[in-house]
Motif scaffolding. Sequence first.
Motif, PDB file in Angstrom:
ATOM      1  N   LYS A 166       0.838  -1.199   0.000  1.00 38.12           N
ATOM      2  CA  LYS A 166       0.000   0.000   0.000  1.00 38.12           C
ATOM      3  C   LYS A 166       0.872   1.247   0.000  1.00 38.12           C
ATOM      4  O   LYS A 166       2.061   1.199   0.356  1.00 38.12           O
ATOM      5  CB  LYS A 166      -0.939   0.015   1.211  1.00 38.12           C
ATOM      6  CG  LYS A 166      -1.976  -1.099   1.181  1.00 38.12           C
ATOM      7  CD  LYS A 166      -3.081  -0.882   2.203  1.00 38.12           C
ATOM      8  CE  LYS A 166      -4.173  -1.934   2.059  1.00 38.12           C
ATOM      9  NZ  LYS A 166      -5.347  -1.658   2.920  1.00 38.12           N
TER      10      LYS A 166
ATOM     11  N   LEU B  56      -6.774   8.297  -9.927  1.00 43.27           N
ATOM     12  CA  LEU B  56      -6.216   6.972  -9.638  1.00 43.27           C
ATOM     13  C   LEU B  56      -7.269   5.880  -9.779  1.00 43.27           C
ATOM     14  O   LEU B  56      -6.974   4.778 -10.266  1.00 43.27           O
ATOM     15  CB  LEU B  56      -5.616   6.962  -8.233  1.00 43.27           C
ATOM     16  CG  LEU B  56      -4.346   7.796  -8.042  1.00 43.27           C
ATOM     17  CD1 LEU B  56      -3.977   7.875  -6.562  1.00 43.27           C
ATOM     18  CD2 LEU B  56      -3.176   7.219  -8.843  1.00 43.27           C
ATOM     19  N   ASN B  57      -8.494   6.175  -9.370  1.00 45.31           N
ATOM     20  CA  ASN B  57      -9.561   5.190  -9.507  1.00 45.31           C
ATOM     21  C   ASN B  57      -9.904   4.939 -10.969  1.00 45.31           C
ATOM     22  O   ASN B  57     -10.269   3.822 -11.349  1.00 45.31           O
ATOM     23  CB  ASN B  57     -10.801   5.637  -8.728  1.00 45.31           C
ATOM     24  CG  ASN B  57     -10.631   5.481  -7.225  1.00 45.31           C
ATOM     25  OD1 ASN B  57      -9.867   4.630  -6.766  1.00 45.31           O
ATOM     26  ND2 ASN B  57     -11.327   6.293  -6.452  1.00 45.31           N
TER      27      ASN B  57
ATOM     28  N   VAL C 115      -7.627  11.315  -6.281  1.00 41.19           N
ATOM     29  CA  VAL C 115      -8.345  10.069  -5.982  1.00 41.19           C
ATOM     30  C   VAL C 115      -9.179   9.642  -7.183  1.00 41.19           C
ATOM     31  O   VAL C 115      -9.186   8.463  -7.578  1.00 41.19           O
ATOM     32  CB  VAL C 115      -9.226  10.244  -4.733  1.00 41.19           C
ATOM     33  CG1 VAL C 115     -10.234   9.105  -4.622  1.00 41.19           C
ATOM     34  CG2 VAL C 115      -8.378  10.288  -3.486  1.00 41.19           C
TER      35      VAL C 115
ATOM     36  N   VAL D   3      -4.933   8.897  -0.184  1.00 41.93           N
ATOM     37  CA  VAL D   3      -4.537  10.263  -0.516  1.00 41.93           C
ATOM     38  C   VAL D   3      -4.995  11.150   0.628  1.00 41.93           C
ATOM     39  O   VAL D   3      -6.190  11.389   0.799  1.00 41.93           O
ATOM     40  CB  VAL D   3      -5.150  10.720  -1.851  1.00 41.93           C
ATOM     41  CG1 VAL D   3      -4.677  12.124  -2.197  1.00 41.93           C
ATOM     42  CG2 VAL D   3      -4.776   9.751  -2.961  1.00 41.93           C
TER      43      VAL D   3
ATOM     44  N   ILE E  55      -4.318   2.809  -1.854  1.00 44.20           N
ATOM     45  CA  ILE E  55      -3.644   4.103  -1.851  1.00 44.20           C
ATOM     46  C   ILE E  55      -4.515   5.077  -1.068  1.00 44.20           C
ATOM     47  O   ILE E  55      -5.693   5.257  -1.387  1.00 44.20           O
ATOM     48  CB  ILE E  55      -3.429   4.634  -3.286  1.00 44.20           C
ATOM     49  CG1 ILE E  55      -2.597   3.635  -4.097  1.00 44.20           C
ATOM     50  CG2 ILE E  55      -2.739   5.990  -3.255  1.00 44.20           C
ATOM     51  CD1 ILE E  55      -2.489   3.984  -5.573  1.00 44.20           C
TER      52      ILE E  55
ATOM     53  N   PRO F 260      -8.860   0.605   0.693  1.00 41.52           N
ATOM     54  CA  PRO F 260      -8.066   1.187  -0.387  1.00 41.52           C
ATOM     55  C   PRO F 260      -6.594   0.798  -0.287  1.00 41.52           C
ATOM     56  O   PRO F 260      -6.077   0.580   0.796  1.00 41.52           O
ATOM     57  CB  PRO F 260      -8.241   2.683  -0.168  1.00 41.52           C
ATOM     58  CG  PRO F 260      -8.387   2.821   1.318  1.00 41.52           C
ATOM     59  CD  PRO F 260      -9.160   1.601   1.757  1.00 41.52           C
TER      60      PRO F 260
ATOM     61  N   THR G  44      -9.610   1.780  -5.563  1.00 39.94           N
ATOM     62  CA  THR G  44      -8.160   1.738  -5.414  1.00 39.94           C
ATOM     63  C   THR G  44      -7.686   2.771  -4.403  1.00 39.94           C
ATOM     64  O   THR G  44      -6.859   2.491  -3.541  1.00 39.94           O
ATOM     65  CB  THR G  44      -7.469   2.002  -6.763  1.00 39.94           C
ATOM     66  OG1 THR G  44      -7.762   0.928  -7.650  1.00 39.94           O
ATOM     67  CG2 THR G  44      -5.961   2.124  -6.597  1.00 39.94           C
ATOM     68  N   ALA G  45      -8.206   3.996  -4.529  1.00 41.62           N
ATOM     69  CA  ALA G  45      -7.757   5.110  -3.685  1.00 41.62           C
ATOM     70  C   ALA G  45      -8.938   5.736  -2.966  1.00 41.62           C
ATOM     71  O   ALA G  45     -10.059   5.760  -3.478  1.00 41.62           O
ATOM     72  CB  ALA G  45      -7.034   6.150  -4.531  1.00 41.62           C
TER      73      ALA G  45
ATOM     74  N   THR H 196      -9.708   9.116   0.132  1.00 43.30           N
ATOM     75  CA  THR H 196      -9.148  10.280   0.802  1.00 43.30           C
ATOM     76  C   THR H 196      -9.986  10.629   2.018  1.00 43.30           C
ATOM     77  O   THR H 196     -11.155  10.233   2.113  1.00 43.30           O
ATOM     78  CB  THR H 196      -9.088  11.493  -0.151  1.00 43.30           C
ATOM     79  OG1 THR H 196      -8.556  12.620   0.540  1.00 43.30           O
ATOM     80  CG2 THR H 196     -10.462  11.838  -0.693  1.00 43.30           C
TER      81      THR H 196
END
Length: 505
Positions: A342, A360-361, A357, A396, A394, A392, A368-369, A371
């Motif tokens: 991660k 990245l998704n 976000v 952010v 990632i 997630p 995936t991400a 926030t």
Amino acid sequence: MGAGKTQLVLRKILHGTGWRVAACNSRLKRTLIVGPNHHIQKVWLRELLLLAGDRGLVQDLNEEQIRSMSFRRLHRVLTREGIRIPTYRTYRLLARQQKGRWHYVVLDEWHRSTHKIIEQCERWVAKEPSRRPWYVGGHQIIKDLFFVSATPVNPVLEEEEAIDSEPYDEELFRERIAIAIKRALTIIQGFMGRREEIDGQFFEIAARIKLRKLAAGRFHWKLPRGANQTVAGPTNDELRLVHSGINDDQWSLEYARAVGLVRTIWDPHKQMHRLSRAQAGRRKSFGMPYKIIHVVSNGKRRRPAWCYLSEHPRLARLLKVLECEGVVAPTKEGLVLTRKSKGLVFCAHRGVALGLVETLNKRLGDDTAKTNVDAEDVDSVTDDFNRRATPPYILVATDVLSEGVDLQWACKLLVHYELPWSPLRLFQRVGRLTRRKGRLGFNSNVRVAHVIVPGSVEEERVNRLLRRIHFLADEKLWPTSAPPAKLARSLIGSGPSLHLVEALR
């Protein structure tokens, strides 16, 4: 800064009780914990339950279960096991608190005390005629007072400077440090009941007070390592981006392009605004209030935020770091998640976090991400991130999550998508991962990177961070175990910055 200060203080308070429930409850009943918000309270309840489990006061609960508990569940389990929950107050409530007699008082993140508390401490220290609040002078504190803060002079230094072409003002920075230290020592004097000045080097005083001499000389911060950043030097896209910014001769415009902000329209005037899907209430951008955001390209057609960021060279650098560190892997169809590792990505602006976000998704798949910005339940976001093999992958984060949150359980990689102005803020960001799992001390198996556009106005931000790190070292406001050059590399991490390469050379 990841040394386990919460557990350290709890052990000190409960030392000598023999870890009998009745004796522990007697101490906890007379304990007051003060923090900036109620999110910090969950950290204290979790650490108390973990400590109770280690000492055999709680059965049939492992560390993984305790870490995944919500605030209500933690409260319920402690009550069920007959463990007293210490009183918790925020600093805002503390300023109005008039009742209670405490043997142990803990000031968590005490650098975030309210201005009202600071002013009352200043009046008391200066012997000005005024009504003395209960907490000033230490008369209600019979036994121990704990000051807990990784960066006690942070708030004054982290005030964001105007983005303009003015040179770095070292005298202003020196004044800010003097103000921060004076304010910190005033709070210490007020709560300890000492009107006389406290002598000695500031960092050592703050460390000695917050750690209560329990582990003096044993805590040496272990420096994290730079990430496996293979992309160096500016790319053609970045050179064109920097060239267009220089031709425009507007620092704010170049900065906005460099960090992934977009040009928008506000009424009939062109202004720079942060990416945001929300309506503006009291929010401002570059000093101007705004109502509705229109993302535009070349002043003609509107585009979604993720389309703009997906073409930005900074995103390419971010994806390359994630690939080198095993968070994503290349395939014939493109990049995909490995689901084995991660990554934690920090942004300075909430709008950039939202846009990143979404981008990245779109690139790596839904969920995936995530926030913390506009999240209905921030705790659920951080709890999911702390679990292995679950989205997630990632996170952010904005700097709201740079204090009082543990994010080290499933992540060892931190990427600065945007750099702050204050090196102390970098210190706190990295501290989310350098804390050791379940033990006191520091985890050095952490990797850090930054993804600025080399040669852009962001280089000036790196330059100022480097100069401030050296200045803070000269003023002895850093741990002496970390030389300035190595510390700068550890905090900023590996990346394309020309200033950092030159400084390390």
